[in-house]
Design a protein around this motif. Structure first.
Motif, mmCIF file in Angstrom:
data_model
loop_
_atom_site.group_PDB
_atom_site.id
_atom_site.type_symbol
_atom_site.label_atom_id
_atom_site.label_comp_id
_atom_site.label_asym_id
_atom_site.label_seq_id
_atom_site.Cartn_x
_atom_site.Cartn_y
_atom_site.Cartn_z
ATOM 1 N N LEU A 40 0.854 -1.194 0.000
ATOM 2 C CA LEU A 40 0.000 0.000 0.000
ATOM 3 C C LEU A 40 0.886 1.239 0.000
ATOM 4 C CD1 LEU A 40 -2.917 -0.702 2.460
ATOM 5 C CD2 LEU A 40 -2.904 -0.782 -0.001
ATOM 6 N N TRP A 67 -5.374 16.506 8.472
ATOM 7 C CA TRP A 67 -5.901 15.940 9.707
ATOM 8 C C TRP A 67 -6.448 17.040 10.613
ATOM 9 C CZ3 TRP A 67 -5.549 11.753 7.334
ATOM 10 C CH2 TRP A 67 -4.392 11.339 6.688
ATOM 11 N N VAL A 85 -7.183 2.289 13.673
ATOM 12 C CA VAL A 85 -8.167 1.370 13.103
ATOM 13 C C VAL A 85 -7.930 -0.026 13.686
ATOM 14 C CG1 VAL A 85 -6.816 0.647 11.083
ATOM 15 C CG2 VAL A 85 -9.282 0.756 10.907
ATOM 16 N N MET A 90 -13.571 0.094 12.446
ATOM 17 C CA MET A 90 -12.950 0.272 11.132
ATOM 18 C C MET A 90 -12.975 1.733 10.685
ATOM 19 S SD MET A 90 -11.883 -2.650 9.914
ATOM 20 C CE MET A 90 -12.242 -3.796 8.623
ATOM 21 N N GLY A 92 -11.119 4.175 11.860
ATOM 22 C CA GLY A 92 -9.860 4.885 12.087
ATOM 23 C C GLY A 92 -9.091 5.188 10.807
ATOM 24 N N LEU A 93 -8.055 5.982 10.993
ATOM 25 C CA LEU A 93 -7.259 6.419 9.837
ATOM 26 C C LEU A 93 -5.937 5.665 9.713
ATOM 27 C CD1 LEU A 93 -7.697 10.258 10.319
ATOM 28 C CD2 LEU A 93 -8.851 8.840 8.645
ATOM 29 N N ALA A 95 -3.423 2.210 10.792
ATOM 30 C CA ALA A 95 -3.210 0.908 11.414
ATOM 31 C C ALA A 95 -2.036 1.025 12.385
ATOM 32 C CB ALA A 95 -2.926 -0.130 10.348
ATOM 33 N N LEU B 449 -5.211 -0.911 -3.851
ATOM 34 C CA LEU B 449 -5.969 -1.514 -2.751
ATOM 35 C C LEU B 449 -6.549 -2.862 -3.162
ATOM 36 C CD1 LEU B 449 -7.695 1.640 -1.299
ATOM 37 C CD2 LEU B 449 -6.321 0.034 -0.009
ATOM 38 N N PRO B 459 -7.172 -6.386 6.294
ATOM 39 C CA PRO B 459 -8.390 -5.572 6.096
ATOM 40 C C PRO B 459 -8.333 -4.234 6.828
ATOM 41 C CG PRO B 459 -8.943 -7.842 6.638
ATOM 42 C CD PRO B 459 -7.467 -7.725 6.827
ATOM 43 N N VAL B 460 -7.667 -4.228 8.012
ATOM 44 C CA VAL B 460 -7.612 -2.954 8.749
ATOM 45 C C VAL B 460 -6.779 -1.913 7.999
ATOM 46 C CG1 VAL B 460 -8.063 -3.807 11.073
ATOM 47 C CG2 VAL B 460 -5.739 -3.866 10.179
ATOM 48 N N GLU B 461 -5.736 -2.373 7.318
ATOM 49 C CA GLU B 461 -4.902 -1.451 6.524
ATOM 50 C C GLU B 461 -5.741 -0.870 5.381
ATOM 51 O OE1 GLU B 461 -1.632 -0.624 6.612
ATOM 52 O OE2 GLU B 461 -0.541 -2.163 7.729
ATOM 53 N N ALA B 463 -9.049 -0.557 5.284
ATOM 54 C CA ALA B 463 -10.048 0.378 5.822
ATOM 55 C C ALA B 463 -9.394 1.710 6.167
ATOM 56 C CB ALA B 463 -10.700 -0.239 7.053
ATOM 57 N N ALA B 464 -8.206 1.640 6.791
ATOM 58 C CA ALA B 464 -7.518 2.875 7.186
ATOM 59 C C ALA B 464 -7.160 3.713 5.969
ATOM 60 C CB ALA B 464 -6.261 2.533 7.979
ATOM 61 N N LYS B 465 -6.662 3.033 4.926
ATOM 62 C CA LYS B 465 -6.267 3.754 3.708
ATOM 63 C C LYS B 465 -7.484 4.437 3.078
ATOM 64 C CE LYS B 465 -3.665 4.834 0.149
ATOM 65 N NZ LYS B 465 -2.530 5.711 0.206
ATOM 66 N N ASN B 467 -10.228 5.334 4.559
ATOM 67 C CA ASN B 467 -10.642 6.448 5.422
ATOM 68 C C ASN B 467 -9.749 7.672 5.227
ATOM 69 O OD1 ASN B 467 -12.702 4.930 6.484
ATOM 70 N ND2 ASN B 467 -11.506 4.202 8.230
ATOM 71 N N ARG B 468 -8.440 7.425 5.017
ATOM 72 C CA ARG B 468 -7.534 8.563 4.769
ATOM 73 C C ARG B 468 -7.855 9.215 3.424
ATOM 74 N NH1 ARG B 468 -3.710 4.937 6.658
ATOM 75 N NH2 ARG B 468 -2.636 4.749 4.661
#
Lengths: 134, 490
Positions: A40, A67, A85, A90, A92-93, A95, B449, B459-461, B463-465, B467-468
């Motif tokens: 990512l 932010w 997160v 889920m 959160g921004l 990990a 993604l 999955p948390v990575e 979701a976080a991405k 959300n950002r």
């Protein structure tokens, strides 16, 4: 009569071939190793730390990016904790492994930079870098 | 604090609006190119002045962002072609940019630095900027045109006309291949601008008119175009059969035999002016009755109407016959030449990028791809990619990159076909979510993604991405992407 029946019984006992049940043979396949996991594009969260005095509380914090504004170590702690997160939350921004860079200025006191570092560690983040002063 | 943020947002939007407004006009009409590269008419010059005045209104002088400084460089860079004092303005704006610019922005600034040095007569500086521009990776075709004209001018100064002509022909071929048709006429006029002798001045214009005839344009319509280009030359060229320039003498002979050219026809004069000003819709309105009525201008009108219709964009929907039941395209409405077909491809691509994929567009692509015409590799590549034919798309992307160099569109398209997440990361860094490159920004993000999820990523990575990314644009790039992002969350 009984002799004939007995002979037939012996014949079938000898001639009959029972089908063996299917068996399952376990195979030791190697674990997936080939190919690299698509990475990512995680831009690090940059935390700017500045000192305005010598007291422990004389530290100001600024986050680089879109932010919510954060000014103090308490605010930073709240921001990092509330925006982490997890499988339960889920929304959160970041990990736990999200890269976080703590960036002091040349005038930042060492204890202030370490305080900021400790806040990030206390918030359970694991990928933290303390940059050279800039 | 809130007011500061609002003001910052307002500046940002103003700069983006101004940039989009200027660059849309710059890349969709040859008017600005004629001013900065070619020989503009008085009408074109006034149009550009009006356009720049409007752009200036949309920009704000108090903002100090790089985007804002870049806009000032662009405005001054255009203005200096007709106002010499703007050269120093352009240079001071360039000096105020303290960031390294990449892509089109980088090549555009280098090109203006080259022009500033040329206009100031600084040969050494011009040479060094020309070298930098030549080595620049992925220079825009119009910036490459400025460099080509610089090389042509130098060749002419050394009386090497053969080299100058070869440079022009090579670059014209490149423009044909890269789909930069709108720059061809300005570059031919630019050749005339840098040429010193009358014979050299007409060389590129005559070559371009010959190309148009060979390509299939009506002979008379091409002659009209050539006359309109020649009318821009200063001093004016006498078109007589006794001209020392063979091509001009030949043109005069053709005109003499064609008695239908009646310069006293006021209506015809108006049409010619409209065509020169690229006002094709108005020209069509005047030409249609002339083409239908029997008269001395009928043949001319039919020929010019045919030519104008070819260069006027046809709406995508009119290019297809659609099924009455499914409303999907089932056949092309008629036969199109390569240029029109290429425009139709581009319309379909643009529409898919804007509104997302649909059965109608998918069918339209399939029909367009069945047409056997000379189409740009980049256009074919993107079309194949959009209908999911990745193997064919990859071949065309590779060819297009070899020919045109790496651009965001080509790199991103190829990365999509080859599942190249590293290239996608580069695309993300070269684009932004809020401007004209936003399609590529969101496409690169969603693909990375998706690939990460397919490879068993956390999955948390994901979701976080996401959300950002929502922090940058709550709509996640619009309808065509939001469903793909949402699919990753469940």
């Amino acid at each position: 009569m009984i002799d004939v029946v007995f002979l037939l019984l012996v014949y079938f006992m000898v001639a009959t071939e029972f089908k063996t049940a299917e068996e399952s043979f376990p195979m030791d396949l190697p674990l997936r190793q080939g190919g690299t996991l698509a990475a990512l594009d995680n831009e690090p969260l940059v935390i700017l730390v500045e000192s305005s005095g010598v007291q422990a509380s004389d530290v100001s914090i600024r986050l680089v990016g879109p932010w919510d504004p954060v000014v103090s170590l308490q605010g930073l702690s709240a921001f990092l904790t509330s925006n982490q997160v997890s499988l339960i939350s889920m929304d959160g921004l970041f990990a736990q492994t999200h890269p976080i860079r703590i960036q002091p200025t040349v005038n930042t006191r060492w204890e202030h930079a370490v305080s900021a570092y400790n806040v990030v560690v206390d918030a359970n983040y694991t990928n933290i870098t303390l940059d050279d002063p800039s | 604090m809130i007011s500061v943020v609002l003001v910052a947002c307002a500046f940002c939007t103003q700069a983006d609006n101004a940039k989009e407004y200027l660059f849309h006009s710059w890349t969709t009409t040859p008017i600005i190119a004629n001013v900065v590269v070619g020989l503009p008419t008085e009408i074109e010059l006034n149009q550009v002045k009006t356009l720049l005045a409007e752009v200036r209104k949309k920009t704000t002088s108090s903002d100090n962002t790089t985007a804002q400084k870049f806009m000032h460089v662009m405005i001054a860079g255009i203005e200096m072609e007709y106002e010499a004092e703007k050269v120093s303005h352009c240079l001071s704006y360039i000096e105020s940019i303290d960031e390294n610019l990449h892509g089109i922005a980088g090549s555009r600034v280098l090109r203006f630095q080259l022009r500033c040095a040329q206009l100031q007569g600084d040969v050494e500086k011009a040479q060094s900027f020309a070298t930098l521009l030549r080595e620049f990776d992925g220079a825009h075709v119009e910036d490459a045109a400025v460099l080509c004209l610089y090389d042509i001018e130098r060749a002419m100064q050394e009386n090497d006309n053969e080299l100058a002509q070869q440079l022009y022909m090579d670059f014209d071929t490149l423009m044909c291949a890269s789909g930069a048709q709108y720059v061809r006429i300005p570059v031919a006029l630019g050749y005339a601008r840098v040429a010193k002798t009358q014979e050299n001045k007409v060389y590129a214009l005559v070559r371009l008119s010959q190309w148009l005839e060979e390509f299939g344009y009506e002979e008379e319509a091409v002659r009209e175009l050539l006359l309109s280009w020649l009318s821009r030359l200063q001093p004016r060229i006498e078109i007589t059969t006794s001209s020392v320039i063979p091509s001009i003498a030949l043109l005069a002979a053709e005109l003499a035999t064609n008695s239908e050219l009646d310069t006293t026809d006021a209506n015809w004069e108006e049409i010619t002016l409209l065509v020169q000003a690229q006002d094709f819709q108005e020209a069509i309105l005047l030409l249609e009755p002339l083409a239908e009525a029997a008269g001395e201008r009928q043949d001319d009108a039919i020929a010019l109407l045919s030519m104008v219709r070819r260069v006027t964009p046809i709406p995508l929907i009119d290019a297809f016959e659609c099924s009455r039941d499914s409303k999907l395209p089932i056949a092309m409405s008629r036969t199109f030449n390569s240029t029109t077909l290429q425009e139709l491809f581009q319309q379909a691509i643009k529409q898919t990028h804007t509104t997302g994929e649909s059965a109608w567009l998918h069918q339209a692509f399939l029909l367009l791809l069945q047409e056997e015409r000379q189409i740009d590799d980049a256009v074919l590549a993107e079309s194949f990619r959009l209908i999911g034919e990745y193997t064919q798309a990859k071949q065309f992307f590779v060819k297009a990159i070899a020919l045109e160099g790496e651009s965001v569109q080509l790199v991103c398209g190829l990365a999509d076909c080859t599942r190249d997440s590293k290239a996608m990361s580069i695309v993300i860094q070269s684009t932004s979510p809020g401007d004209t490159s936003s399609y590529w920004y969101w496409l690169a993000n969603v693909r990375i993604l998706q690939w990460y999820a397919e490879d068993g990523g956390e999955p948390v990575e994901i979701a976080a991405k996401i959300n950002r990314l929502r922090k940058k644009d709550a709509s996640l790039g619009g309808a065509q992407f939001i469903s793909e992002f949402n699919a990753l969350l469940f």
